[in-house]
Write an enzyme that holds these catalytic residues in place. Structure first.
Site, PDB file in Angstrom:
ATOM      1  N   SER A  47       0.828  -1.223   0.000  1.00 45.39           N
ATOM      2  CA  SER A  47       0.000   0.000   0.000  1.00 45.39           C
ATOM      3  C   SER A  47       0.854   1.261   0.000  1.00 45.39           C
ATOM      4  O   SER A  47       0.345   2.348  -0.248  1.00 45.39           O
ATOM      5  CB  SER A  47      -0.968   0.001   1.190  1.00 45.39           C
ATOM      6  OG  SER A  47      -0.277   0.163   2.412  1.00 45.39           O
ATOM      7  N   HIS A  48       2.153   1.137   0.288  1.00 46.47           N
ATOM      8  CA  HIS A  48       3.025   2.322   0.267  1.00 46.47           C
ATOM      9  C   HIS A  48       4.296   2.080  -0.544  1.00 46.47           C
ATOM     10  O   HIS A  48       5.316   2.703  -0.331  1.00 46.47           O
ATOM     11  CB  HIS A  48       3.295   2.829   1.698  1.00 46.47           C
ATOM     12  CG  HIS A  48       2.042   3.452   2.261  1.00 46.47           C
ATOM     13  ND1 HIS A  48       1.014   2.686   2.740  1.00 46.47           N
ATOM     14  CD2 HIS A  48       1.617   4.737   2.302  1.00 46.47           C
ATOM     15  CE1 HIS A  48       0.009   3.475   3.090  1.00 46.47           C
ATOM     16  NE2 HIS A  48       0.347   4.718   2.837  1.00 46.47           N
ATOM     17  N   GLU A 189      -4.949   0.556   0.700  1.00 45.05           N
ATOM     18  CA  GLU A 189      -5.480  -0.821   0.595  1.00 45.05           C
ATOM     19  C   GLU A 189      -6.774  -0.817  -0.218  1.00 45.05           C
ATOM     20  O   GLU A 189      -7.038  -1.740  -0.980  1.00 45.05           O
ATOM     21  CB  GLU A 189      -5.773  -1.397   1.987  1.00 45.05           C
ATOM     22  CG  GLU A 189      -4.553  -1.836   2.755  1.00 45.05           C
ATOM     23  CD  GLU A 189      -3.856  -3.038   2.118  1.00 45.05           C
ATOM     24  OE1 GLU A 189      -4.493  -3.781   1.351  1.00 45.05           O
ATOM     25  OE2 GLU A 189      -2.652  -3.210   2.385  1.00 45.05           O
TER      26      GLU A 189
HETATM   27  P1  NDP Z   1      -2.069  -3.181   8.813  1.00 48.72           P
HETATM   28  O1  NDP Z   1      -3.439  -3.271   9.398  1.00 48.72           O
HETATM   29  O2  NDP Z   1      -1.730  -4.039   7.671  1.00 48.72           O
HETATM   30  O3  NDP Z   1      -0.982  -3.462   9.956  1.00 48.72           O
HETATM   31  C1  NDP Z   1      -0.935  -2.656  11.085  1.00 48.72           C
HETATM   32  C2  NDP Z   1       0.082  -3.158  12.078  1.00 48.72           C
HETATM   33  O4  NDP Z   1      -0.430  -4.299  12.752  1.00 48.72           O
HETATM   34  C3  NDP Z   1       1.412  -3.596  11.477  1.00 48.72           C
HETATM   35  O5  NDP Z   1       2.441  -3.222  12.361  1.00 48.72           O
HETATM   36  C4  NDP Z   1       1.233  -5.101  11.358  1.00 48.72           C
HETATM   37  O6  NDP Z   1       2.457  -5.831  11.322  1.00 48.72           O
HETATM   38  C5  NDP Z   1       0.455  -5.408  12.608  1.00 48.72           C
HETATM   39  N1  NDP Z   1      -0.335  -6.631  12.505  1.00 48.72           N
HETATM   40  C6  NDP Z   1      -1.172  -6.999  11.488  1.00 48.72           C
HETATM   41  N2  NDP Z   1      -1.733  -8.191  11.773  1.00 48.72           N
HETATM   42  C7  NDP Z   1      -1.244  -8.580  12.974  1.00 48.72           C
HETATM   43  C8  NDP Z   1      -1.452  -9.723  13.799  1.00 48.72           C
HETATM   44  N3  NDP Z   1      -2.266 -10.697  13.447  1.00 48.72           N
HETATM   45  N4  NDP Z   1      -0.778  -9.772  14.970  1.00 48.72           N
HETATM   46  C9  NDP Z   1       0.066  -8.800  15.353  1.00 48.72           C
HETATM   47  N5  NDP Z   1       0.293  -7.683  14.607  1.00 48.72           N
HETATM   48  C10 NDP Z   1      -0.364  -7.586  13.452  1.00 48.72           C
HETATM   49  O7  NDP Z   1      -1.728  -1.668   8.426  1.00 48.72           O
HETATM   50  P2  NDP Z   1      -2.647  -0.467   7.920  1.00 48.72           P
HETATM   51  O8  NDP Z   1      -3.384  -0.865   6.684  1.00 48.72           O
HETATM   52  O9  NDP Z   1      -3.433   0.088   9.031  1.00 48.72           O
HETATM   53  O10 NDP Z   1      -1.469   0.575   7.531  1.00 48.72           O
HETATM   54  C11 NDP Z   1      -0.525   0.242   6.525  1.00 48.72           C
HETATM   55  C12 NDP Z   1       0.485   1.334   6.354  1.00 48.72           C
HETATM   56  O11 NDP Z   1      -0.145   2.492   5.838  1.00 48.72           O
HETATM   57  C13 NDP Z   1       1.213   1.784   7.617  1.00 48.72           C
HETATM   58  O12 NDP Z   1       2.592   1.585   7.373  1.00 48.72           O
HETATM   59  C14 NDP Z   1       0.893   3.274   7.746  1.00 48.72           C
HETATM   60  O13 NDP Z   1       1.969   4.088   8.196  1.00 48.72           O
HETATM   61  C15 NDP Z   1       0.538   3.628   6.328  1.00 48.72           C
HETATM   62  N6  NDP Z   1      -0.350   4.792   6.275  1.00 48.72           N
HETATM   63  C16 NDP Z   1       0.187   6.012   5.927  1.00 48.72           C
HETATM   64  C17 NDP Z   1      -0.623   7.129   5.887  1.00 48.72           C
HETATM   65  C18 NDP Z   1      -0.074   8.475   5.584  1.00 48.72           C
HETATM   66  O14 NDP Z   1      -0.833   9.430   5.619  1.00 48.72           O
HETATM   67  N7  NDP Z   1       1.185   8.645   5.323  1.00 48.72           N
HETATM   68  C19 NDP Z   1      -2.057   7.034   6.188  1.00 48.72           C
HETATM   69  C20 NDP Z   1      -2.479   5.717   6.583  1.00 48.72           C
HETATM   70  C21 NDP Z   1      -1.655   4.640   6.613  1.00 48.72           C
HETATM   71  P3  NDP Z   1       2.931  -6.531   9.931  1.00 48.72           P
HETATM   72  O15 NDP Z   1       3.309  -5.376   9.019  1.00 48.72           O
HETATM   73  O16 NDP Z   1       4.066  -7.395  10.319  1.00 48.72           O
HETATM   74  O17 NDP Z   1       1.751  -7.300   9.406  1.00 48.72           O
HETATM   75  O1  PYC Z   2      -3.002   4.884   2.642  1.00 49.59           O
HETATM   76  O2  PYC Z   2      -4.391   6.081   3.857  1.00 49.59           O
HETATM   77  C1  PYC Z   2      -3.398   5.967   3.141  1.00 49.59           C
HETATM   78  C2  PYC Z   2      -2.575   7.164   2.869  1.00 49.59           C
HETATM   79  C3  PYC Z   2      -2.967   8.453   2.870  1.00 49.59           C
HETATM   80  C4  PYC Z   2      -1.845   9.202   2.558  1.00 49.59           C
HETATM   81  C5  PYC Z   2      -0.809   8.353   2.375  1.00 49.59           C
HETATM   82  N1  PYC Z   2      -1.265   7.105   2.585  1.00 49.59           N
END
Ligand code: NDP
Ligand code: PYC
Length: 345
Positions: A47-48, A189
């Site tokens: 996703s990134h 995602e």
């Molecule tokens: P996920 O829901 O995929 O994962 C969130 C965290 O939970 C990770 O550290 C993951 O580890 C952990 N995790 C997932 N499943 C389990 C499990 N069963 N047991 C224990 N830990 C678990 O991530 P999101 O979709 O919420 O976010 C993905 C990325 O998007 C992040 O890196 C975030 O920084 C980025 N993002 C950036 C934004 C921006 O504005 N710049 C905005 C929103 C999100 P693992 O990776 O090992 O699965």
């Molecule tokens: O995946 O939600 C997201 C996001 C927003 C800005 C960068 N990533």
């Protein structure tokens, strides 16, 4: 599905950097950007990863980010608040500039904050907390995004997907790191589900009519939902307050007003807080790092996995076998390199 190609980290980073240089980014911007995208692909954080390159080019073409920005450290000597003005460029070079300074202040004062202002932000936050765990510090990182998430009990986009990350250093082991959107999933995602023609899991989003949807198009046009109902909603709001309003930067609503679209990468600030566990534990019984290991062992002892375990396993596999991209992804990178800003609307 076609041919797959295995790239080393350096090969992928160089390919991505060539795209950014062709599109007019200076080396200060293009290096850290290419590196954070290659790290996301290496760690299987699609996703990134490279899918973000197109959005970055669109943001450059729309004139909403400065491709030649040179971030500046703007800090009072010895202050526990280290400030970097990204000067309208991307967050990543600003974080790279600020991390050494905030680490020095965290060791000196026990804790210190890195405030990044005036940046465009498209990236995952785990690289930012890992930069501090590598220095033996614990860290929190957070930032707003743009309005795409309805507060719990509401139906209209207001909060951002506001990511929240934490890292704790571990001697001789990968750090304990979590990093998540405060929405049910990152918006990236939803976009990847749309591109793959896949339905969303239930509970991620509501459509423009306010009703639950599993259709990515309807979710993108409607609102995403916070994770954990009112709890995620409150954490998302805290991030608007601390990493938007408190640091004198844009909230998610203001970021969307500025951009006028979610097709570009959002502009706002970021807050990173670094802690010295030794300083906090000084004079108290027990070594904080040894005690943390007991906690991690107890978690794993129940068969639960630690956050980032999947990501570190993917990293290890990429290091041995290379980073695997499919033919379509390779062609897209080549197209973006050749056409530069002409490749995007
Ligand atoms: P996920 O829901 O995929 O994962 C969130 C965290 O939970 C990770 O550290 C993951 O580890 C952990 N995790 C997932 N499943 C389990 C499990 N069963 N047991 C224990 N830990 C678990 O991530 P999101 O979709 O919420 O976010 C993905 C990325 O998007 C992040 O890196 C975030 O920084 C980025 N993002 C950036 C934004 C921006 O504005 N710049 C905005 C929103 C999100 P693992 O990776 O090992 O699965
Ligand atoms: O995946 O939600 C997201 C996001 C927003 C800005 C960068 N990533």
């Amino acid at each position: 599905m076609g041919e797959k190609m295995n790239l080393t980290f350096d090969e992928l980073r160089d390919r991505v950097e060539a795209i950014f240089r062709n599109a007019g980014l200076n080396a200060i911007q293009s290096g850290p950007l290419a590196s954070v995208i290659a790290r996301a692909e290496r760690d299987a954080c699609k996703s990134h990863g490279i899918y973000r390159v197109e959005g970055i080019l669109r943001t450059v073409k729309a004139g909403k980010v400065k491709p030649d920005a040179v971030p500046e450290l703007a800090t009072q000597p010895d202050s526990a608040i280290v400030r970097v003005d990204a000067k309208g460029g991307f967050s990543n070079p600003a974080v790279e500039l600020g991390v050494p300074a905030v680490a020095v202040q965290a060791r000196k004062h026990g804790l210190a904050a890195l405030v990044i202002n005036d940046c465009t932000h498209f990236a995952a936050l785990w690289p930012d907390v890992e930069a501090l765990t590598e220095q033996g510090l614990a860290a929190l990182a957070m930032c707003p995004s743009y309005s795409t998430v309805a507060p719990s009990g509401g139906k209209l986009p207001l909060l951002g997907t506001n990511p929240f990350a934490f890292g704790w250093p571990r001697e001789g082991k990968e750090p304990y790191v979590f990093d998540f959107a405060t929405s049910m999933a990152a918006r990236g995602e939803i976009e990847l589900h749309r591109r793959a023609g896949k339905a969303l899991p239930e509970g991620w989003a509501i459509g423009p009519d306010g009703e639950p949807t599993i259709e990515p198009e309807a979710a993108l046009a409607g609102a995403m939902l916070p994770f954990g109902g009112h709890k995620g909603s409150a954490i998302g709001t805290m991030i608007e307050l601390l990493a938007g309003i408190m640091i004198g930067d844009l909230t998610s609503r203001e970021a969307l007003d500025y951009l006028g679209t979610t097709a570009l990468a959002p502009a706002h600030g970021e807050l990173i807080v670094a802690f010295s566990p030794q300083a906090f534990a000084a004079g108290r019984p027990g070594d904080p790092f040894a005690r943390a290991e007991l906690l991690f062992e107890a978690i794993a002892g129940q068969g639960a996995r630690l956050p980032s375990q999947r990501r570190f396993a993917a990293r290890a596999m990429s290091e041995t076998d290379g980073i695997v991209l499919n033919e379509q992804e390779m062609q897209q990178l080549e197209r973006l390199r050749t056409l530069g800003l002409d490749a995007v609307d």
